[in-house]
Design an enzyme around this catalytic site. Sequence first.
Site, PDB file in Angstrom:
ATOM      1  N   ASP A  34       4.239  60.783  10.553  1.00  0.00           N
ATOM      2  CA  ASP A  34       5.520  61.192  11.136  1.00  0.00           C
ATOM      3  C   ASP A  34       5.420  61.287  12.654  1.00  0.00           C
ATOM      4  OD1 ASP A  34       7.531  64.271  10.893  1.00  0.00           O
ATOM      5  OD2 ASP A  34       7.915  62.314  11.811  1.00  0.00           O
ATOM      6  N   SER A 198      16.816  52.679  25.409  1.00  0.00           N
ATOM      7  CA  SER A 198      17.188  51.276  25.195  1.00  0.00           C
ATOM      8  C   SER A 198      18.346  50.954  26.128  1.00  0.00           C
ATOM      9  CB  SER A 198      17.633  51.076  23.733  1.00  0.00           C
ATOM     10  OG  SER A 198      18.367  49.853  23.581  1.00  0.00           O
TER      11      SER A 198
END
Length: 329
Positions: A34, A198
């Site tokens: 994780d 992004s």
Amino acid sequence: DEGSATATSQNSDQEYTIPVSIGTPGQVLQLDLDTGSSDLWVFSTETESDQVNGQTLYDPSQSSSSSYMSGYTWSIQYGDQSTSNGDIYTDTVTIGGVTVSSQAVELAQSVSSEFTSDSNSDGLLGMAFDSINTAKPSAVETFFDNAQSSLDSFLFTADLKHDTAGSYGFGYIDSSLYTGDITYVDVDNSQGFWGWTSGGYAIGSDDFTSTDITGIADTGTTLLCLDDSIVDAYYNEIDGANNSDTYGGYVFPCSSSVPSFTFAVGSSNIVIPSDYMNTGAVPDDDSTCFGGLQSNSGLGTSIFGDVALKAAFVVFQGGDSPTLGWATK
Ligand SMILES: CCNC(=O)c1c(-c2ccccc2)csc1NC(=O)CNCCc1c[nH]c2ccccc12
């Protein structure tokens, strides 16, 4: 040192687990690697028996290398309100042939129902930054940080796949696992996550939209969770799509065709194929499908979860200036 471990897709890509050997002799547990948290915790012989449902239990008394960390406890609550807590031992942990001889292993004494009902996972292997580890009176280090001195390179890679086995690599980059070049972007780990930005997105074959999308690379979250403006624009392109209170997100007729989703990584991009954007039918209605892209509202961040990560080969590069590398595959 370098190694790799098979990442097994559980329950149609809902999570990915890897075999982790703990103790001497090794007790092998399937853990959910994780990158969105930093506690290595396991179901154990200390876990309330009515909260165990088929999981493999770590038993420190059967390990000649276990050592109790007196006075240490841990307690975690994830954003989805799931929780677990307990005490801590150190023991030898080996993943894909990479060994840490004195890794803090957090034993669950209590877990919430989400974890009890998830019989495919025997615990979590947190691989985010030590600043968000929950151990008290002081934080303990992740496997990644403890392995740094023995890894050829201070990095691990994720090659998650759709409905089939992928892999995590430790300490090296296997260039056979991707095509083209790896594009690296800066990481903001100020919140303890693998945070990055992004430059924008495109829905299907539509024009690219330039806009900053700041989020975390999170193998522990199934979905891609973005701003409502992007999510609404995406589902506007699917006939019959609606944001369902019943199912807690956007659903659409399983007969619909759904667009692919492209996100920018520096000057390149990653394309999430159409079939990754449909996580399958909702419970009790196999004509209604649940979208892989959902809203980030209330999450505090956008999340590039498994739906996005499995479309790429991803390098998690540690160190003083951590970076994320993305490549098509
Ligand atoms: C759905 C799990 N993800 C989150 O809760 C989460 C959130 C988050 C925040 C608010 C509401 C919902 C989610 C932000 S970052 C983030 N990421 C993590 O917390 C990463 N660790 C998830 C571990 C985890 C929580 N529940 C599970 C159930 C199965 C397998 C793994 C898990």
